[in-house]
Design a protein around this motif. Structure first.
Motif, short mmCIF file in Angstrom:
data_model
loop_
_atom_site.label_atom_id
_atom_site.label_comp_id
_atom_site.label_asym_id
_atom_site.label_seq_id
_atom_site.Cartn_x
_atom_site.Cartn_y
_atom_site.Cartn_z
N THR A 14 31.34 47.11 43.68
CA THR A 14 32.85 47.04 43.27
C THR A 14 33.54 46.24 43.90
N ALA A 15 33.59 46.37 45.12
CA ALA A 15 34.46 45.42 46.32
C ALA A 15 34.01 43.97 46.09
N ALA A 16 32.77 43.75 45.86
CA ALA A 16 32.26 42.25 45.69
C ALA A 16 32.86 41.81 44.40
N THR A 17 32.58 42.31 43.32
CA THR A 17 33.20 42.00 41.93
C THR A 17 34.59 41.90 42.01
N GLU A 18 35.28 43.01 42.54
CA GLU A 18 36.85 42.57 42.75
C GLU A 18 37.30 41.40 43.15
N ALA A 21 36.29 38.57 41.27
CA ALA A 21 37.69 38.37 40.36
C ALA A 21 38.90 37.74 40.88
N ALA A 22 39.13 38.25 42.12
CA ALA A 22 40.44 37.81 42.91
C ALA A 22 40.25 36.28 42.98
N GLN A 23 39.02 35.94 43.44
CA GLN A 23 38.97 34.29 43.76
C GLN A 23 39.02 33.75 42.61
N LEU A 24 38.69 34.19 41.55
CA LEU A 24 38.50 33.44 40.30
C LEU A 24 39.94 33.14 40.00
N GLN A 25 40.70 34.37 39.90
CA GLN A 25 42.31 34.32 39.60
C GLN A 25 42.94 33.39 40.38
#
Length: 126
Positions: A14-18, A21-25
């Protein structure tokens, strides 16, 4: 323990996915922020390319004009050379005609002198 381990893995996933997602944002935000600068740089590159094309076209035109001028000068020199050669040939032909005329006149004068001497001799003999 097994569930704890699994929950740790799940937490890490979950932390990796978040994080992804944060890097993509963050990447999308950076792209949007850099868009005006990128567009300005692109416009600048286009302007530079257009100026380069204009200079190249100007150089090509100048080179073409120089080639045309050189060709015209060469044609003028060639025409002048041909004219001079033609004039020289005509002068040579005229000199040859004059020489032939002088030779014929001299021969006619010698013949006339010979005939006069012959007539004088005949007149003295008679």
């Amino acid at each position: 323990m097994k569930t704890t381990r699994n929950s740790d893995i799940a937490d890490r996933r979950t932390a990796a996915t978040e994080a992804k997602a944060a890097q993509l944002q963050a990447y999308k935000a950076a792209q949007e922020a850099a868009a005006p600068l990128r567009e300005a740089k692109q416009a600048e590159r286009i302007a530079i390319a257009e100026a380069r094309e204009a200079r190249q076209a100007e150089r090509r035109q100048a080179k073409l004009e120089e080639q045309n001028r050189a060709a015209a000068e060469a044609a003028e020199r060639e025409a002048a050379a041909q004219s001079a050669a033609r004039a020289e040939t005509e002068a040579r032909e005229q000199a040859e005609k004059n020489r032939i005329t002088r030779v014929l006149e001299d021969e006619a004068a010698r013949k006339a002198e010979r005939d006069r001497k012959y007539a004088a001799r005949k007149a003295r003999q008679a």
